[in-house]
Write a protein that holds these residues in place. Structure first.
Motif, PDB file in Angstrom:
ATOM      1  N   UNK A 212      82.899  73.409 102.209  1.00  0.00           N
ATOM      2  CA  UNK A 212      84.267  73.783 102.544  1.00  0.00           C
ATOM      3  C   UNK A 212      84.354  74.903 103.564  1.00  0.00           C
ATOM      4  N   UNK A 213      85.533  75.523 103.631  1.00  0.00           N
ATOM      5  CA  UNK A 213      85.788  76.512 104.682  1.00  0.00           C
ATOM      6  C   UNK A 213      84.937  77.766 104.551  1.00  0.00           C
TER       7      UNK A 213
ATOM      8  N   UNK B 143      81.829  77.869 103.870  1.00  0.00           N
ATOM      9  CA  UNK B 143      80.610  77.550 104.625  1.00  0.00           C
ATOM     10  C   UNK B 143      80.871  77.501 106.126  1.00  0.00           C
TER      11      UNK B 143
ATOM     12  N   UNK C 224      79.527  80.400 111.383  1.00  0.00           N
ATOM     13  CA  UNK C 224      79.864  81.011 112.688  1.00  0.00           C
ATOM     14  C   UNK C 224      79.166  82.349 112.892  1.00  0.00           C
TER      15      UNK C 224
ATOM     16  N   UNK D 198      87.769  70.439 105.861  1.00  0.00           N
ATOM     17  CA  UNK D 198      87.470  71.836 106.199  1.00  0.00           C
ATOM     18  C   UNK D 198      87.205  71.920 107.693  1.00  0.00           C
ATOM     19  N   UNK D 199      87.192  73.144 108.207  1.00  0.00           N
ATOM     20  CA  UNK D 199      86.864  73.329 109.627  1.00  0.00           C
ATOM     21  C   UNK D 199      85.488  72.730 109.894  1.00  0.00           C
ATOM     22  N   UNK D 200      85.379  72.003 110.989  1.00  0.00           N
ATOM     23  CA  UNK D 200      84.114  71.322 111.283  1.00  0.00           C
ATOM     24  C   UNK D 200      83.029  72.337 111.654  1.00  0.00           C
ATOM     25  N   UNK D 201      81.791  71.961 111.403  1.00  0.00           N
ATOM     26  CA  UNK D 201      80.670  72.872 111.594  1.00  0.00           C
ATOM     27  C   UNK D 201      79.779  72.481 112.766  1.00  0.00           C
ATOM     28  N   UNK D 202      80.067  71.337 113.387  1.00  0.00           N
ATOM     29  CA  UNK D 202      79.156  70.839 114.419  1.00  0.00           C
ATOM     30  C   UNK D 202      79.030  71.778 115.616  1.00  0.00           C
ATOM     31  N   UNK D 203      80.119  72.439 115.999  1.00  0.00           N
ATOM     32  CA  UNK D 203      80.014  73.332 117.163  1.00  0.00           C
ATOM     33  C   UNK D 203      79.105  74.520 116.870  1.00  0.00           C
TER      34      UNK D 203
ATOM     35  N   UNK E  91      76.635  74.449 114.818  1.00  0.00           N
ATOM     36  CA  UNK E  91      75.274  73.902 114.767  1.00  0.00           C
ATOM     37  C   UNK E  91      74.656  73.780 116.153  1.00  0.00           C
ATOM     38  N   UNK E  92      75.487  73.350 117.124  1.00  0.00           N
ATOM     39  CA  UNK E  92      74.991  73.204 118.504  1.00  0.00           C
ATOM     40  C   UNK E  92      74.766  74.579 119.137  1.00  0.00           C
TER      41      UNK E  92
ATOM     42  N   UNK F  48      71.255  75.346 114.984  1.00  0.00           N
ATOM     43  CA  UNK F  48      71.054  75.460 113.529  1.00  0.00           C
ATOM     44  C   UNK F  48      70.424  74.207 112.943  1.00  0.00           C
TER      45      UNK F  48
ATOM     46  N   UNK G  47      89.333  72.706 114.350  1.00  0.00           N
ATOM     47  CA  UNK G  47      89.429  71.287 114.001  1.00  0.00           C
ATOM     48  C   UNK G  47      88.960  71.075 112.562  1.00  0.00           C
ATOM     49  N   UNK G  48      89.727  70.288 111.822  1.00  0.00           N
ATOM     50  CA  UNK G  48      89.372  69.986 110.427  1.00  0.00           C
ATOM     51  C   UNK G  48      88.895  68.538 110.332  1.00  0.00           C
TER      52      UNK G  48
ATOM     53  N   UNK H 228      71.506  71.352 118.703  1.00  0.00           N
ATOM     54  CA  UNK H 228      70.578  71.854 119.735  1.00  0.00           C
ATOM     55  C   UNK H 228      71.272  72.070 121.066  1.00  0.00           C
TER      56      UNK H 228
END
Lengths: 301, 301
Positions: free
Chosen positions: A194-195, A197, A202, A226-231, A233-234, A238, B224-225, B243
């Protein structure tokens, strides 16, 4: 000739764990609820499981179980409780059982912490979180625990040696992390998803590692957002890995023995929240899901 | 004595990439927009960068740049365009440049694909996605491309050898994945993030790997969610890694040479969407973000 391998086990302590909430959605009305227990063998036709022996069995929420010593719907085959001397038998469900191995392998194998790194743990006062934080201290890390009350947070810092706690209910998590960890976070041991995490991620440093152990914040919803985590990670390169502790079944005893050693050395402390009476299991379970516990939740039959 | 190392480079081709959208939020009005270009050296006091030589420089959206050969605000130091024979110079920005190395290292190093595994790629008809899918075929995998039009999907299957495509705008992604990949997904190369990724991750096999290259679906929003992914990560023991391709700077030439070899062997095809005129860069950029391109987007000055 057919030789029976059956034995009858009577529950002594039952384990109450957050993961049960995640799996419960797969159950139908009338199914036995899942879970493990320490049980005493009271009848046996199986020489490997003699009368009087204590075992850990994944028998579900039951007081009496007939087992043939094989795997169950809910998990591993029954195991003999390891020799833990004068320590309480209930620990075979907690710090010297699945919970302890979840902390040991899930943190060390996936977060690969190094001396001087900064570690953040969510649900830090729970059975797994409080254990992970102490391993992180043993490994020479700075440790920040995210928890839901100041009382739990003070236990983490004053008793277990965490460096900081953040009360996610009353503190601004983002701001508090900037203050507690201006150097950035290297390892995150995640029990909530969730948020919480998304915000923690960040704050991570380049090449940070995230061990995904639980997602407690999302268990009540089929499609939690929840707010996405992909950005994150890039941007920070991560690495994130989820795990079920059974993947380390072949090293199970290693974890038990190391945790036992740390307890004997006074480096690893534990707490149990014990409820008496099998009939009170459901209450113990829902109370835990609302954060009413500290450390491992046990029901004593 | 101070020896000048300056040279003047004139842009020939400019690169247009999705990642620019992510970084653009850090720019202030008046800043030069970021990006790389193939440029020709037209004046030089630097013997390493002689007049007439073509280079790849991270100079931003500019027609003329004075450089001292060092790193820039936007990336690596200028590099001499590798010897690519009679192939177009613009490829040094695409399949034989950063895009190609993003596909090569980002897929092979993080997804570690094995023969017979199933690979899903989002933004599959883009410069990186279309390249990753072809590497996956070279490595003996089954490949499914997720894209935004049937026209692009047919190119992937008929020209590039993908096994299936899914049009996320018209197909039910969840259902289509169950049909195309009933055996489950082993590797996911993610260019979009958001709910598309959350859905794909529910189809993954135990110990699946996810390479997070881009998060295009989330670039327009600060917060973004999407459906959380932690439960999938736990249930399937997934490993996910983000990456930036610069982490493989020390192996840069390996990627270029392997991709060049595959092109010469006819195993790796490429397409470019070329816009003429420096003044049309912004239009080329926004068109790409809306999925108007196939393959690499280039602006020819």
């Amino acid at each position: 000739m057919c030789i029976s391998t059956e034995f009858l086990a009577e529950a002594v302590y039952l384990s109450v764990d957050p993961y049960m909430r995640a799996y419960s959605s797969k159950l139908k009305p009338g199914d036995t609820f899942l879970g493990s227990q320490v049980a005493k063998i009271i009848e046996s036709k199986n020489p490997k499981f003699p009368v009087g022996q204590h075992i850990v069995g994944y028998f579900g929420w039951r007081t009496h179980t007939i087992s043939d010593g094989g795997t169950t719907t809910f998990g591993n085959a029954p195991m003999i409780v390891p020799n833990i001397g004068t320590l309480p038998l209930s620990l075979a469900l907690g710090v010297l059982g699945m919970t302890g191995n979840t902390a040991y392998f899930g943190f060390l194998e996936i977060c690969t912490p190094r001396v001087g790194e900064t570690v953040v743990i969510s649900t830090a006062a729970g059975a797994v979180g409080s254990h992970v934080g102490q391993i992180a201290k043993i490994k020479g890390c700075k440790v920040i625990g995210v928890t839901g009350s100041d009382e739990k947070g003070k236990w983490l810092v004053n008793e277990l040696g965490f460096d900081h706690f953040i009360n996610y209910k009353t503190d601004d998590l983002d701001k508090a992390l900037s203050e507690c960890a201006p150097e950035g976070v290297d390892c995150y041991f995640d029990n909530v998803g969730g948020d919480i995490s998304s915000i923690i991620m960040r704050h991570m440093n380049n090449f940070g590692r995230i061990s995904v152990c639980g997602a407690a914040s999302t268990y009540n919803e089929k499609e939690a957002k929840a707010s996405t985590i992909q950005r994150s990670m890039i941007s920070f390169n991560l690495k994130m890995e989820g795990f079920l502790v059974q993947r380390w079944n072949d090293r199970w005893n290693e974890g038990i023995q190391q945790n036992l050693k740390w307890i004997k050395q006074g480096k690893l402390k534990y707490r149990e929240t014990v409820t008496e009476g099998f009939e009170n299991m459901f209450e113990a379970f829902t109370d835990m899901l609302q954060g009413g516990n500290v450390g491992k939740v046990i029901v004593k039959v």
